[in-house]
Design an enzyme around this catalytic site. Structure first.
Site, short mmCIF file in Angstrom:
data_model
loop_
_atom_site.label_atom_id
_atom_site.label_comp_id
_atom_site.label_asym_id
_atom_site.label_seq_id
_atom_site.Cartn_x
_atom_site.Cartn_y
_atom_site.Cartn_z
N GLU A 12 -6.28 -7.40 -0.57
CA GLU A 12 -6.54 -7.26 0.88
C GLU A 12 -7.84 -6.52 1.10
O GLU A 12 -8.09 -5.48 0.50
CB GLU A 12 -5.39 -6.49 1.54
CG GLU A 12 -5.55 -6.37 3.05
CD GLU A 12 -4.48 -5.49 3.70
OE1 GLU A 12 -3.27 -5.73 3.49
OE2 GLU A 12 -4.87 -4.54 4.42
N GLU B 296 0.82 -1.22 0.00
CA GLU B 296 0.00 0.00 0.00
C GLU B 296 0.85 1.26 0.00
O GLU B 296 1.15 1.82 1.06
CB GLU B 296 -0.92 0.01 1.23
CG GLU B 296 -2.00 -1.04 1.18
CD GLU B 296 -3.01 -0.93 2.32
OE1 GLU B 296 -2.80 -0.10 3.25
OE2 GLU B 296 -4.00 -1.69 2.30
C1 IDC Z 1 -2.83 -3.63 10.58
C2 IDC Z 1 -3.04 -4.79 11.51
C3 IDC Z 1 -2.69 -4.36 12.91
C4 IDC Z 1 -1.27 -3.82 12.92
C5 IDC Z 1 -1.12 -2.70 11.91
C6 IDC Z 1 0.32 -2.22 11.81
O1 IDC Z 1 -4.36 -5.25 11.41
O2 IDC Z 1 -2.80 -5.44 13.81
O3 IDC Z 1 -0.96 -3.33 14.20
O4 IDC Z 1 -1.52 -3.16 10.63
O5 IDC Z 1 0.39 -0.96 11.32
C7 IDC Z 1 -3.99 -2.06 5.87
C8 IDC Z 1 -2.66 -2.69 5.89
C9 IDC Z 1 -2.53 -3.68 7.02
C10 IDC Z 1 -3.25 -3.18 8.26
C11 IDC Z 1 -4.74 -3.09 7.94
C12 IDC Z 1 -5.59 -2.64 9.12
O6 IDC Z 1 -2.29 -3.29 4.67
O7 IDC Z 1 -1.16 -3.86 7.30
O8 IDC Z 1 -3.06 -4.13 9.28
N1 IDC Z 1 -4.92 -2.18 6.82
O9 IDC Z 1 -5.22 -1.36 9.55
N2 IDC Z 1 -4.46 -1.25 4.93
C13 IDC Z 1 -5.69 -0.82 5.30
C14 IDC Z 1 -6.00 -1.41 6.52
#
Ligand code: IDC
Length: 496
Positions: free
Chosen positions: A291, A201
């Site tokens: 995702e 991302e």
């Molecule tokens: C989130 C995880 C969370 C972790 C965080 C780290 O769910 O546990 O602490 O990342 O920064 C994304 C990302 C993905 C995110 C997820 C939710 O690709 O890494 O995971 N998210 O925030 N993009 C949109 C949402």
């Protein structure tokens, strides 16, 4: 236990009728043929254990052994015989944070029981333990390799995801990315099931030109070893701006066998982003939803079933592939397992979070379902098992409000939702537990619902059914309650 709910007591009189009905009705009737057969099968389990997850849609889906090496034709992911292929599956959380879910038993269950055909291996590049920051490169590569090998053995496609996030511009670590993808594409040059996702991302000030510049250097590195592999490229604004990619896609050889990522979190991203997806695909862009979650973009918060179902319906109608975030038992809404579930394979419906139950319904059903249908459908086998034990049926509605106490601990729950599915009535309760005495470390109490019922889902507690009683005990994270403290959103769904 004190019961201060008089309405439920009146239901006891209905037990005789219920017992008679039990002979002719299979409780919370299974919602599909498979589970119907199971409930009638001799020797069905007698315990109150939740049933294992069972694949319910036997429509064959594309796997490496049937569709072989994939390629992109127009907007469509395509199998080796030219057939359109849709991949649907799950993403790991950060591989270094939750490595335990990368194991052959579970990956095999993902294929056969969950009806998934793809798993995404998310390797963070910058967050704690990240590949380009403080992570151990050798062990991270080993985790990715183990994941691909387990996916291969399980007949799943595997996506190797270079999970940039706080390092918002992929150009930031392009040198490490080149070395990583060179090694991985050499290791898996003979595999027909590996897809490369080169930047999860991009975000912040990263624009499409930056991403194109990065992709133009990384794609040839992969192609040197794996000339025909499908490669997914992230898009600006956390992989939402597929319109930017559609307006100016990668061209020439570099643009071949390439797809563009769109990510969404259903409670945050609504019709505007769905429109972007439709327009991009209609405009000729091959899009892969590598995702998504059904809560908000933080990975936590409220689940929006209505939006989630609209997304699934749209992706299915466009034959777009999709992958759900995340394989973990972290205490967040996007985790597929409940926080107190420590299993790493052999999951039952009871082990799944609300998102997990929903996803299982979507994957096993093959078609989009409403949230309520998904809950009922995903728990159908549980209902079948319970009904054989006779813990079922009342023609009357359970109480809107129920209370119980044990020592200084009191608990009140109210019906927050109820619905009809496949001839059964479901009631969702949400409650708060309060400690009116001195500090405790662990608690349990028994709630009487006045008549037998089937428990189809529960969260933020350990639940067991005994006749018309529901026993509730703490989970690890709400065991400790100081004097006057409370634990909220202890919830469950029953079916009568
Ligand atoms: C989130 C995880 C969370 C972790 C965080 C780290 O769910 O546990 O602490 O990342 O920064 C994304 C990302 C993905 C995110 C997820 C939710 O690709 O890494 O995971 N998210 O925030 N993009 C949109 C949402």
């Amino acid at each position: 236990m004190k019961l201060s709910n008089t309405k439920t007591r009146t239901m006891i009189g209905l037990l005789a009728i219920a017992a008679a009905l039990l002979l002719v009705i299979a409780g919370c009737a299974p919602t599909n043929d498979n589970s119907a057969q199971e409930s009638a099968a001799p020797g069905a389990p007698e315990s109150q254990e939740s049933a294992p997850i069972q694949e319910t849609d036997k429509t064959p889906i594309a796997t490496p052994s049937t569709a072989g090496a994939l390629h992109v034709e127009g907007t469509q992911l395509t199998g080796e015989h030219g057939e359109a292929v849709q991949l649907r599956g799950v993403s790991t959380h950060g591989l270094s944070w939750f490595p335990q879910y990368v194991n052959p038993e579970f990956f095999s269950e993902l294929r056969t029981d969950w009806n998934a055909n793809v798993v995404r291996l998310a390797m963070y590049t910058a967050e704690s333990g990240g590949y380009c920051t403080d992570g151990d490169k050798t062990s991270l590569k080993q985790l990715v390799t183990n994941g691909v090998n387990a996916a291969t053995d399980a007949d799943l496609y595997a996506i190797i995801d270079w999970h940039i996030l706080s390092d918002s511009n992929p150009l930031q670590h392009i040198d490490e990315a080149k070395v990583f993808f060179s090694e991985m594409s050499a290791t898996f040059s003979e595999n027909n099931n590996v897809i490369y996702e080169i930047c999860n991302e991009p975000n912040g000030s990263t624009n499409w030109a930056d991403i194109k510049a990065y992709a133009s250097e990384i794609i040839p590195v992969i192609r040197t070893n794996s000339p025909d592999a499908v490669i997914v490229v992230g898009t600006p604004t956390w992989s939402q701006d597929v319109d930017k990619a559609a307006a100016d896609p990668l061209t020439g050889e570099i643009g071949e066998n390439v797809m563009y990522a769109l990510h969404f979190y259903a409670a945050t991203h609504q019709q505007d982003l769905r429109n972007k997806l439709s327009l991009a695909v209609e405009g000729g862009l091959p899009v892969f939803v590598t995702e998504f979650g059904i809560c908000d973009a933080s990975g936590n918060g409220r689940i929006d079933y209505e939006s989630a179902d609209q997304w699934v319906a749209l992706m299915d109608s466009l034959n777009v592939s999709y992958i759900c975030w995340n394989l973990s038992n972290k205490n967040e809404a996007s985790a597929l397992f409940k926080p107190d579930c420590n299993k790493t394979s052999g999951f039952t419906e009871d082990d799944l979070s609300a998102e997990g139950v929903w996803l299982q319904g979507v994957l096993s059903g093959g078609a989009p379902q409403s949230a309520q249908g998904a809950i009922a459908g995903a728990n159908a086998t549980t209902g079948a098992t319970d009904s054989q034990q006779g813990t079922t049926l009342s023609a009357d509605s359970p109480a809107q409000s129920v209370e119980a106490s044990e020592g200084a601990i009191s608990f009140t729950a109210n019906v927050v939702n109820s619905w009809e599915a496949d001839g059964n009535r479901f009631y969702q309760y949400s409650g708060t537990l309060t400690n009116n005495g001195s500090s405790v470390n662990g608690w349990q109490l028994t709630l009487s619902l006045g008549a037998p019922f089937t428990l189809t889902d529960s969260w933020n507690g350990r639940f067991s059914v005994a006749g018309s009683d529901l026993q509730i005990a703490n989970v690890e994270y709400n065991a400790q309650l100081g004097s006057g403290a409370s634990a909220s959103d202890i919830g469950f769904i029953i079916c009568t």
